[in-house]
Design a protein around this motif. Structure first.
Motif, short mmCIF file in Angstrom:
data_model
loop_
_atom_site.label_atom_id
_atom_site.label_comp_id
_atom_site.label_asym_id
_atom_site.label_seq_id
_atom_site.Cartn_x
_atom_site.Cartn_y
_atom_site.Cartn_z
N HIS A 1 0.85 -1.19 0.00
CA HIS A 1 0.00 0.00 0.00
C HIS A 1 0.89 1.24 0.00
O HIS A 1 1.85 1.32 0.77
CB HIS A 1 -0.91 0.04 1.23
CG HIS A 1 -1.78 -1.16 1.39
ND1 HIS A 1 -2.95 -1.36 0.67
CD2 HIS A 1 -1.65 -2.26 2.19
CE1 HIS A 1 -3.51 -2.50 1.03
NE2 HIS A 1 -2.72 -3.06 1.95
N ALA B 1 0.43 5.68 -0.14
CA ALA B 1 -0.54 6.77 -0.07
C ALA B 1 0.21 8.09 0.13
O ALA B 1 1.25 8.13 0.78
CB ALA B 1 -1.52 6.54 1.08
N ARG B 2 -0.37 9.14 -0.47
CA ARG B 2 0.25 10.44 -0.32
C ARG B 2 0.04 10.98 1.09
O ARG B 2 0.91 11.61 1.66
CB ARG B 2 -0.32 11.42 -1.36
CG ARG B 2 0.41 12.75 -1.42
CD ARG B 2 -0.10 13.58 -2.58
NE ARG B 2 -1.52 13.89 -2.43
CZ ARG B 2 -1.99 14.93 -1.73
NH1 ARG B 2 -1.14 15.75 -1.13
NH2 ARG B 2 -3.29 15.15 -1.65
N ASP C 1 -5.45 9.17 -1.65
CA ASP C 1 -4.69 9.36 -2.89
C ASP C 1 -3.50 8.40 -2.96
O ASP C 1 -2.34 8.81 -2.89
CB ASP C 1 -4.21 10.82 -2.99
CG ASP C 1 -3.64 11.14 -4.37
OD1 ASP C 1 -3.85 10.33 -5.29
OD2 ASP C 1 -2.97 12.18 -4.50
N GLY C 2 -3.81 7.12 -3.13
CA GLY C 2 -2.75 6.12 -3.17
C GLY C 2 -3.11 4.94 -4.04
O GLY C 2 -4.03 5.01 -4.88
N SER C 3 -2.41 3.86 -3.85
CA SER C 3 -2.64 2.66 -4.65
C SER C 3 -2.29 1.42 -3.84
O SER C 3 -1.52 1.49 -2.88
CB SER C 3 -1.80 2.69 -5.94
OG SER C 3 -0.42 2.66 -5.62
N THR C 4 -2.87 0.30 -4.27
CA THR C 4 -2.58 -1.00 -3.67
C THR C 4 -2.05 -1.92 -4.76
O THR C 4 -2.72 -2.13 -5.79
CB THR C 4 -3.84 -1.61 -3.04
OG1 THR C 4 -4.31 -0.75 -2.01
CG2 THR C 4 -3.56 -2.98 -2.46
N GLN C 5 -0.88 -2.49 -4.54
CA GLN C 5 -0.26 -3.40 -5.51
C GLN C 5 -0.27 -4.80 -4.93
O GLN C 5 0.22 -5.03 -3.83
CB GLN C 5 1.17 -2.97 -5.81
CG GLN C 5 1.30 -1.54 -6.32
CD GLN C 5 2.74 -1.12 -6.49
OE1 GLN C 5 3.65 -1.94 -6.55
NE2 GLN C 5 2.96 0.20 -6.57
N ILE D 1 -2.71 -3.65 -9.85
CA ILE D 1 -2.61 -2.33 -9.22
C ILE D 1 -4.00 -1.72 -9.14
O ILE D 1 -4.71 -1.64 -10.14
CB ILE D 1 -1.67 -1.41 -10.01
CG1 ILE D 1 -0.26 -2.02 -10.11
CG2 ILE D 1 -1.60 -0.03 -9.35
CD1 ILE D 1 0.71 -1.19 -10.92
N THR D 2 -4.36 -1.29 -7.96
CA THR D 2 -5.65 -0.63 -7.73
C THR D 2 -5.38 0.75 -7.15
O THR D 2 -4.76 0.86 -6.09
CB THR D 2 -6.53 -1.44 -6.76
OG1 THR D 2 -6.71 -2.76 -7.29
CG2 THR D 2 -7.88 -0.77 -6.57
N ARG D 3 -5.86 1.77 -7.86
CA ARG D 3 -5.69 3.13 -7.37
C ARG D 3 -6.96 3.56 -6.64
O ARG D 3 -8.07 3.15 -6.99
CB ARG D 3 -5.40 4.09 -8.53
CG ARG D 3 -4.14 3.71 -9.30
CD ARG D 3 -3.78 4.76 -10.33
NE ARG D 3 -2.63 4.35 -11.11
CZ ARG D 3 -1.36 4.49 -10.73
NH1 ARG D 3 -1.10 5.05 -9.55
NH2 ARG D 3 -0.38 4.09 -11.50
#
Length: 377
Positions: free
Chosen positions: A187, A189-190, A207-211, A222-224
Motif C-alpha cells: 500500500h 498513499a500520499r 490518494d494512493g494505490s494497492t499493488q 494495481i488498484t488506485r
C-alpha cells in the motif's frame, strides 16, 4: 498499654519499617526494569514510566508486608533474647502469652494496613493501570510510527513514513504486507490518518494505490484509490490493555461472583470467589507471620550464640504455612465451593503459634541427682 508493650511494639514497628522498605525497593526495582524495557522501547516518555512504576507500588507493598512483619518479629526477639531483656521479663512472672501481647498488637496494625491495601488501594491502582495501558496500546504513533525510517511493527510487515505533521497526518506512507503465502500486498498513499476503531485503530489512506503481486505466476495487480481504510487489527498486536482483571474489581463484586461480570473479564465464579476471599484472608497472615516468629524463638533461652535453631524452625513453619496457602488457593480456583480453604493457612498459622507458646511456657523439668536412679552399692 503497659510500658513493656509500648517498648516492644515500638521496636517491632521500627524494624518492620526498615524491612518493608528494603523488600519493596528490591521488588520495585525488579519490576521497574521490565517496565523500562517495555515502555521506553515502545517510545514512551520517562514520565509514563514513572507513572506506571508508582501505580505498581501498592501491589508490591501488599506482597511484602507479611514477610517484613515476620522478619521484624524474628530479629527483635532474637536481639532481646541476646540482651536478656525477655529473660528478665520472664523472671518477673510474665508468661509466654503475656509477652506475645505486643506482638499481637503489632500484627493487628499490619493487618489493618493489609486490609486497606488489598481492598482499596490495589484495586484502584490496577484500574488506573488498566486505563493507562489502554490509552498507550491505542497510541500507535507513540509505539512504532517514526518518520524517516523503516519499521517492522509485526512479522512480515514493513512500514515507512516520510514525515508526520504536528496534527498527526502521515505524509508519503509505504506499507508492505508479506505474510500471505499466495500474494504480496503493498500500500502506498500520499497522506494517511489514524482513527480509533472498535478493536484496533484504523488507517485511512488518501490518494494512493494497492499493488498485489501473485507469488504463483508473478502477475501484478494495481488498484488506485482516492481513499481507503485499512483495519490494523491484523497488522498491529493490540492486546486490549484496558481490559480489567480480577485484581481491578472491588471486593463486593468478587464476593458476589456474578457470571455476567466474570464473562466480561474472562473469569469463572470460582476464580472470583478465590480472589475476593483471598483479600480477606491475606491480612490474617499479617497476624500469623509475626506470631509464628515470636513463638518459635520463645522455645529457646538465653544464648550468646543466638537462637539459630529456633530461627530455622520459624522459617520452616512460615514456609509450610505458605505452602498450605498456595494449595488452598489452587483448590479454591478450581471449585467455587472450596473458598473456605483460603482461610486455612492463616488460621493454621495462628493455631501453631498458640500451640508453640503453650509449649514454651511449660516448665522445663531437668533431671537432678535425686531424679537419677541410685547406683548399685
Amino acid at each position: 498499654m503497659s510500658r513493656f508493650d509500648r517498648y516492644l511494639l515500638s521496636q517491632l514497628l521500627q524494624l518492620f519499617g526498615f524491612f518493608a522498605l528494603v523488600l519493596v525497593a528490591v521488588y520495585w526495582v525488579n519490576r521497574a526494569v521490565g517496565l523500562f524495557d517495555q515502555l521506553i522501547g515502545d517510545g514512551q516518555s520517562a514520565l509514563v514510566f514513572l507513572e506506571f512504576t508508582i501505580l505498581t507500588l501498592p501491589n508490591a507493598i501488599r506482597l511484602v508486608l507479611p514477610v517484613a512483619a515476620f522478619a521484624a518479629s524474628v530479629y527483635v526477639v532474637n536481639r532481646l533474647m541476646q540482651e536478656s531483656e525477655l529473660v528478665v521479663m520472664q523472671a518477673t512472672g510474665f508468661s509466654a502469652f503475656r509477652l506475645a501481647r505486643p506482638v499481637l498488637y503489632f500484627g493487628l496494625v499490619v493487618m489493618v494496613m493489609q486490609l486497606v491495601l488489598t481492598n482499596v488501594l490495589v484495586p484502584a491502582s490496577q484500574r488506573a493501570l488498566s486505563a493507562r495501558s489502554a490509552e498507550i496500546s491505542e497510541n500507535i504513533t507513540a509505539r512504532f510510527l517514526n518518520a524517516g525510517q523503516f519499521m517492522h511493527p509485526a512479522a512480515g510487515i514493513t512500514l515507512y513514513i516520510r514525515d508526520i505533521t504536528p496534527h498527526g497526518e502521515l505524509v508519503d506512507l509505504f506499507l508492505a504486507d508479506e505474510r500471505g503465502q499466495n500474494e504480496r500486498v503493498t500500500h502506498t498513499a500520499r497522506k494517511a490518518f489514524l482513527v480509533r476503531g472498535a478493536i484496533a485503530p484504523k488507517l485511512v489512506m488518501l490518494d494512493g494505490s494497492t499493488q498485489t503481486l501473485s507469488r504463483a505466476d508473478g502477475r501484478l495487480a494495481i488498484t488506485r484509490f482516492a481513499d481507503f481504510t485499512l483495519d490494523l487489527a491484523g497488522l498491529v498486536s493490540v492486546t486490549g490493555g484496558g481490559r480489567a482483571g480480577l485484581n481491578a474489581l472491588s471486593t463486593p463484586d468478587l464476593l458476589a461472583a456474578d457470571e455476567t461480570v466474570g464473562a466480561e473479564i474472562g473469569a469463572s465464579p470460582a476464580q472470583m470467589l478465590e480472589e475476593g476471599h483471598s483479600r480477606l484472608a491475606a491480612p490474617l497472615m499479617a497476624i500469623a507471620a509475626p506470631l509464628i516468629g515470636f513463638a518459635a524463638l520463645m522455645l529457646g533461652g538465653f544464648s550468646r550464640f543466638g537462637l539459630w535453631r529456633q530461627m530455622g524452625l520459624a522459617v520452616g513453619l512460615i514456609i509450610g504455612v505458605q505452602l498450605v496457602w498456595t494449595w488452598g488457593g489452587s483448590v479454591a480456583i478450581q471449585t467455587a465451593g472450596a473458598w473456605p480453604l483460603v482461610y486455612l493457612a492463616p488460621l493454621l498459622g495462628i493455631a501453631l503459634a498458640g500451640l508453640i507458646l503453650w509449649q514454651a511456657q511449660r516448665p522445663k523439668h531437668r533431671r537432678t541427682e535425686r531424679d537419677r536412679p541410685e547406683a548399685a552399692a
